[in-house]
Design a protein around this motif. Structure first.
Motif, short mmCIF file in Angstrom:
data_model
loop_
_atom_site.label_atom_id
_atom_site.label_comp_id
_atom_site.label_asym_id
_atom_site.label_seq_id
_atom_site.Cartn_x
_atom_site.Cartn_y
_atom_site.Cartn_z
N TYR A 61 -10.98 -8.46 5.80
CA TYR A 61 -10.28 -8.05 4.57
C TYR A 61 -9.81 -9.27 3.80
O TYR A 61 -9.96 -9.35 2.58
N VAL A 66 -8.73 -9.99 -0.32
CA VAL A 66 -7.44 -9.30 -0.35
C VAL A 66 -6.37 -10.30 0.07
O VAL A 66 -6.42 -10.81 1.19
N PRO A 67 -5.44 -10.61 -0.82
CA PRO A 67 -4.38 -11.56 -0.45
C PRO A 67 -3.54 -11.02 0.71
O PRO A 67 -3.25 -9.82 0.78
N ALA A 69 -0.41 -11.40 1.31
CA ALA A 69 0.86 -10.83 0.84
C ALA A 69 0.66 -9.40 0.35
O ALA A 69 1.49 -8.52 0.62
N GLU A 70 -0.44 -9.15 -0.34
CA GLU A 70 -0.74 -7.79 -0.81
C GLU A 70 -1.06 -6.86 0.36
O GLU A 70 -0.70 -5.69 0.36
N MET A 71 -1.74 -7.40 1.34
CA MET A 71 -2.08 -6.60 2.51
C MET A 71 -0.83 -6.21 3.30
O MET A 71 -0.78 -5.16 3.93
N VAL A 73 2.13 -5.49 2.07
CA VAL A 73 3.07 -4.66 1.31
C VAL A 73 3.45 -3.38 2.07
O VAL A 73 4.62 -3.02 2.13
N ASN A 79 -0.02 -1.70 8.85
CA ASN A 79 -1.20 -2.53 9.06
C ASN A 79 -1.70 -2.44 10.50
O ASN A 79 -2.91 -2.40 10.74
#
Length: 114
Positions: A61, A66-67, A69-71, A73, A79
């Motif tokens: 990912y 996909v950053p 930090a965004e992952m 959230v 996760n």
């Protein structure tokens, strides 16, 4: 090459298949011979391959852009659940190969018999 790895299922599937064959073989070097150590090898190999496959998908990912930090959230637990589910789905690939690798180990036993 990067798109071949992240867009195709071939490289991740082959990687997981090779790990599924190798992890029980490496564990057998650390464990004694016998039926109980073989069952322990199966359990430990399952845990190791599950963690490796879940981590592998998380890395894919990030590799796809996909950053991190965004992952993150949704949070750690979301996760872990999401990538854990992907790790379990990947067991379709690695579990049969791991079982075949484990089944071949008793042939190499020297002091114990099956």
């Amino acid at each position: 090459m990067g798109s071949f790895v992240s867009d195709s299922l071939f490289v991740p599937a082959v990687t997981l298949a090779l790990l599924a064959f190798g992890v029980p073989r490496l564990m057998s070097k650390l464990l004694p011979e016998g039926v109980r150590p073989l069952l322990l090898n199966a359990f430990l190999s399952t845990i190791v391959l599950f963690v490796i496959s879940a981590t592998f998908f998380a890395v894919l990912y990030i590799w796809q852009g996909v950053p991190f930090a965004e992952m993150m959230v949704p949070g750690w637990s979301a996760n872990i659940a999401f990538f854990g589910r992907l790790g379990l789905i990947a067991a379709i690939i690695w579990a049969p190969i791991m079982l075949l690798s484990l089944a071949g180990l008793p042939k190499k036993w020297v002091s114990e018999t099956w």
